[in-house]
Write an enzyme that holds these catalytic residues in place. Structure first.
Site, PDB file in Angstrom:
ATOM      1  N   ASP A 201       0.870  -1.174   0.000  1.00 59.92           N
ATOM      2  CA  ASP A 201       0.000   0.000   0.000  1.00 59.92           C
ATOM      3  C   ASP A 201       0.913   1.232   0.000  1.00 59.92           C
ATOM      4  O   ASP A 201       1.531   1.553   1.015  1.00 59.92           O
ATOM      5  CB  ASP A 201      -0.890  -0.052   1.242  1.00 59.92           C
ATOM      6  N   GLN A 204       0.773   6.429   1.304  1.00 61.45           N
ATOM      7  CA  GLN A 204       1.509   7.478   2.023  1.00 61.45           C
ATOM      8  C   GLN A 204       2.955   7.589   1.560  1.00 61.45           C
ATOM      9  O   GLN A 204       3.664   8.485   2.000  1.00 61.45           O
ATOM     10  CB  GLN A 204       1.484   7.195   3.533  1.00 61.45           C
ATOM     11  N   CYS A 365      -8.443   5.966  10.399  1.00 56.78           N
ATOM     12  CA  CYS A 365      -8.721   4.713   9.677  1.00 56.78           C
ATOM     13  C   CYS A 365      -7.639   3.674   9.934  1.00 56.78           C
ATOM     14  O   CYS A 365      -7.275   2.900   9.043  1.00 56.78           O
ATOM     15  CB  CYS A 365      -8.864   4.941   8.175  1.00 56.78           C
TER      16      CYS A 365
HETATM   17  N1  PMP Z   1      -3.712   3.387   2.785  1.00 56.21           N
HETATM   18  C1  PMP Z   1      -3.119   4.361   3.463  1.00 56.21           C
HETATM   19  C2  PMP Z   1      -1.807   4.086   4.138  1.00 56.21           C
HETATM   20  C3  PMP Z   1      -3.732   5.613   3.539  1.00 56.21           C
HETATM   21  O1  PMP Z   1      -3.140   6.592   4.222  1.00 56.21           O
HETATM   22  C4  PMP Z   1      -4.963   5.833   2.880  1.00 56.21           C
HETATM   23  C5  PMP Z   1      -5.670   7.174   2.944  1.00 56.21           C
HETATM   24  N2  PMP Z   1      -5.694   7.771   4.210  1.00 56.21           N
HETATM   25  C6  PMP Z   1      -5.524   4.776   2.177  1.00 56.21           C
HETATM   26  C7  PMP Z   1      -4.864   3.576   2.140  1.00 56.21           C
HETATM   27  C8  PMP Z   1      -6.822   4.918   1.467  1.00 56.21           C
HETATM   28  O2  PMP Z   1      -6.699   5.788   0.394  1.00 56.21           O
HETATM   29  P1  PMP Z   1      -7.989   6.271  -0.402  1.00 56.21           P
HETATM   30  O3  PMP Z   1      -8.984   6.718   0.620  1.00 56.21           O
HETATM   31  O4  PMP Z   1      -7.470   7.384  -1.237  1.00 56.21           O
HETATM   32  O5  PMP Z   1      -8.466   5.116  -1.212  1.00 56.21           O
END
Ligand code: PMP
Length: 414
Positions: A201, A204, A365
């Site tokens: 992922d 960031q 989140c």
């Molecule tokens: N993974 C990470 C590490 C994030 O920081 C975020 C967004 N805060 C996401 C996934 C999700 O990204 P998105 O809401 O743009 O799909």
């Protein structure tokens, strides 16, 4: 450090010159989303003002032009990530959709009863919940990889959890709450010894340090455009070509087929097979402009600048009595999540907002990562290349004023 000055980025970003509550904006919520350079804003206007068309179908000039822009965006993403070919890039809404795509397409075909999906405890919910959903359907297991007290991924525990049952390892290239940058390349090499695939992922990571998916040997890599100076609603998934080519459709519709018949439908080659319906064409145009803007800077100099700014911020925050920054892993990006004794995080954000300073408060989140520290909520300042040491000083000064204010005037005093 020579090679990068934040002013060179700031001058391109109109929103950084607005005021909030009578104060010049201090945008320290880059982990949530980044601000957009005028090059991106103008590209969107130029697209809708002079070039709007659907793509891939319709043999007319503007459809061809839009198709070329869309595919130029794909090539730029491939180059940005170090992918071997634009065909390795699938456009998606963002990181969340990328991970759901992998779970629903690759996961559905490759997971079964007794299989393990190892997920780092520091993952964002978007890298946890899609795995829980597909695990439930396939009767696989989601197994958390524990954290050390410093907020790093416990590498001994990780090595112990890996087995021939492991089908997938899901790990962030940088944590959105602890800032930790795990040793993804080493973790990937270890996973591959067990035949497991690795999803990284990169939400960031991409705005903070250069990424090379082939050097990492990642099987999947996901990011969101909006955390990379591009519009919301557009992001990308990289997958290794041999994996992508075997992936079944996860959504059906136009653009993803070769021919449709009520007895037999055949599908387009990847990446189009995984992109049903009209894509976010203007989003790709904006993403292309954002990549052109961002890669015009010396990326190593940007990373060095951000590291220096982070060190400055860590030292400045440490002077605030009762303030504690979560996570102390040495490899990290400038995401500084903190608690302040006696203050509810929402109250801190509210106070800072009165001074025009935008941070985020809440669970980010990433509830399991906060739970690791016994918390449900925390405040987070997340920096980008256009932030300055003066802005860090303003943050610290405002936090000090909060502590010195009469108790009745402090929001969220606990
Ligand atoms: N993974 C990470 C590490 C994030 O920081 C975020 C967004 N805060 C996401 C996934 C999700 O990204 P998105 O809401 O743009 O799909």
């Amino acid at each position: 450090p020579p090679g990068f000055s934040p002013e060179s980025a700031r001058q391109d970003i109109p929103i950084l010159h607005r005021t909030v509550n009578g104060h010049p904006l201090v945008w320290l919520d880059n982990g949530a989303t980044t601000q957009k350079p005028r090059q991106v804003i103008e590209a969107l206007g130029a697209f809708y003002g002079a070039a709007n068309s659907n793509i891939h179908r319709g043999a007319h000039t503007m459809a061809r032009e839009a198709t070329e822009m869309y595919e130029a965006g794909r090539s730029a993403v491939a180059q940005f990530l170090g992918a071997g070919s634009p065909d390795d890039i699938v456009f998606v809404r963002g990181t969340t959709e990328a991970i759901n795509l992998v779970a629903q397409s690759w996961g559905r075909a490759n997971l079964g009863p007794g299989d393990d999906i190892l997920v780092a405890t520091l993952e964002h919910h978007s890298d946890i919940v899609p795995w829980q959903l597909i695990a439930k359907e396939t009767r696989a297991r989601v197994v958390p990889i524990p954290l050390t007290p410093e907020g790093a991924i416990d590498q001994d525990a990780y090595a112990d959890l890996l087995s021939s049952r492991t089908q997938l390892v899901a790990v962030s290239h940088a944590s959105n709450v602890l800032g930790t940058v795990p040793p993804v390349k080493e973790m990937t090499a270890l996973a591959h010894r067990y035949g497991a695939k690795v999803l990284v992922d990169g939400a960031q990571a991409v705005a903070h340090f250069p990424v090379d998916v082939r050097d990492l040997d990642a099987d999947f890599y996901a990011f969101s455009g909006h955390k990379l100076f591009a519009p919301t609603g557009i992001g990308a998934l990289y997958a290794k070509p041999e994996i992508l080519q075997a992936m079944r459709p996860w959504q059906g519709g136009g653009n993803m087929i070769e021919s449709v018949d009520f007895t037999r439908t055949t599908f387009a080659p990847v990446p189009h097979r995984l992109e049903a319906g009209t894509g976010h064409i203007s989003g790709v145009v904006g993403l292309l402009a954002a990549l052109n803007w961002f890669t015009s800077f010396d990326r190593d100099a940007v990373a060095a600048y951000e590291t220096a700014l982070m060190t400055y911020a860590q030292q400045a925050l440490a002077t605030v009595p009762g303030l504690e920054v979560l996570g102390s892993a040495p490899e990290r990006i400038a995401v500084l999540t903190f608690t302040l004794a006696g203050h509810d995080p929402a109250g801190i954000a509210d106070w800072l907002d009165r001074d025009g300073i935008a941070i985020r408060a809440g669970h980010h989140c990433a509830q399991p990562a906060l739970a690791h520290y016994g918390l449900e909520s925390a405040a987070r300042a997340s920096l980008a290349l256009y932030n300055t040491s003066e802005e860090v000083d303003q943050l610290v000064a405002s936090l000090r004023r909060l502590q010195e204010a009469p108790e009745a005037e402090q929001p969220g005093r606990i």
